[in-house]
Design a protein around this motif. Structure first.
Motif, PDB file in Angstrom:
ATOM      1  N   SER A   1       0.830  -1.199   0.000  1.00 20.62           N
ATOM      2  CA  SER A   1       0.000   0.000   0.000  1.00 20.62           C
ATOM      3  C   SER A   1       0.869   1.255   0.000  1.00 20.62           C
TER       4      SER A   1
ATOM      5  N   ASP B   1     -20.591   5.610  -5.243  1.00 20.65           N
ATOM      6  CA  ASP B   1     -20.374   4.308  -5.874  1.00 20.65           C
ATOM      7  C   ASP B   1     -19.310   3.500  -5.144  1.00 20.65           C
ATOM      8  N   LEU B   2     -18.210   4.151  -4.771  1.00 17.99           N
ATOM      9  CA  LEU B   2     -17.132   3.460  -4.053  1.00 17.99           C
ATOM     10  C   LEU B   2     -17.628   2.918  -2.714  1.00 17.99           C
TER      11      LEU B   2
ATOM     12  N   ALA C   1     -20.051   0.018  -3.139  1.00 18.27           N
ATOM     13  CA  ALA C   1     -19.346  -1.185  -3.588  1.00 18.27           C
ATOM     14  C   ALA C   1     -18.449  -1.755  -2.486  1.00 18.27           C
ATOM     15  N   GLU C   2     -18.508  -1.152  -1.298  1.00 18.23           N
ATOM     16  CA  GLU C   2     -17.722  -1.583  -0.141  1.00 18.23           C
ATOM     17  C   GLU C   2     -16.222  -1.569  -0.434  1.00 18.23           C
ATOM     18  N   GLU C   3     -15.781  -0.536  -1.159  1.00 15.55           N
ATOM     19  CA  GLU C   3     -14.368  -0.394  -1.494  1.00 15.55           C
ATOM     20  C   GLU C   3     -13.659   0.608  -0.589  1.00 15.55           C
ATOM     21  N   VAL C   4     -14.392   1.174   0.382  1.00 12.17           N
ATOM     22  CA  VAL C   4     -13.833   2.193   1.257  1.00 12.17           C
ATOM     23  C   VAL C   4     -13.698   1.641   2.674  1.00 12.17           C
ATOM     24  N   THR C   5     -12.527   1.874   3.290  1.00 10.31           N
ATOM     25  CA  THR C   5     -12.365   1.506   4.694  1.00 10.31           C
ATOM     26  C   THR C   5     -12.032   2.753   5.504  1.00 10.31           C
TER      27      THR C   5
ATOM     28  N   THR D   1     -14.420  -1.780   6.745  1.00  6.10           N
ATOM     29  CA  THR D   1     -15.266  -1.380   5.620  1.00  6.10           C
ATOM     30  C   THR D   1     -16.372  -0.458   6.123  1.00  6.10           C
TER      31      THR D   1
ATOM     32  N   THR E   1     -19.883   1.666   4.948  1.00  6.19           N
ATOM     33  CA  THR E   1     -20.914   1.755   3.920  1.00  6.19           C
ATOM     34  C   THR E   1     -21.813   2.974   4.106  1.00  6.19           C
TER      35      THR E   1
ATOM     36  N   VAL F   1      -8.929   3.714  -0.059  1.00  8.12           N
ATOM     37  CA  VAL F   1      -9.620   3.217  -1.243  1.00  8.12           C
ATOM     38  C   VAL F   1      -8.535   2.573  -2.092  1.00  8.12           C
ATOM     39  N   GLY F   2      -8.644   1.256  -2.282  1.00 14.25           N
ATOM     40  CA  GLY F   2      -7.567   0.563  -2.970  1.00 14.25           C
ATOM     41  C   GLY F   2      -6.291   0.716  -2.148  1.00 14.25           C
TER      42      GLY F   2
END
Length: 74
Positions: free
Chosen positions: A2, A35-36, A39-43, A48, A50, A64-65
């Protein structure tokens, strides 16, 4: 591997997650942030998240990623 955590200064805490994603450059705009998150792509702090309206305070780390931003004030 990361990326390092980047400090993102805000004026006045708390800040909502959707707003922070845009400010930190982790999302292009509000629709992209939504959208992110959906899509549960954010912590937030490794968990996670939502809820776009989640209140963030100083020291919270949003990822994110591989990109990460830390909320800082001042």
């Amino acid at each position: 591997m990361s990326h390092p955590v980047r400090d993102v200064p805000i004026t006045g805490a708390p800040i909502r997650l959707g707003q922070f994603l845009k400010l930190a450059g982790l999302a292009e705009d509000g629709a992209h942030a939504k959208d992110l998150i959906e899509a549960e792509e954010v912590t937030v702090n490794g968990e996670t998240e939502t809820r776009r309206g989640r209140q963030l305070t100083e020291g919270d780390v949003v990822a994110v990623g591989g990109e990460q931003g830390r909320v800082t004030t001042g």
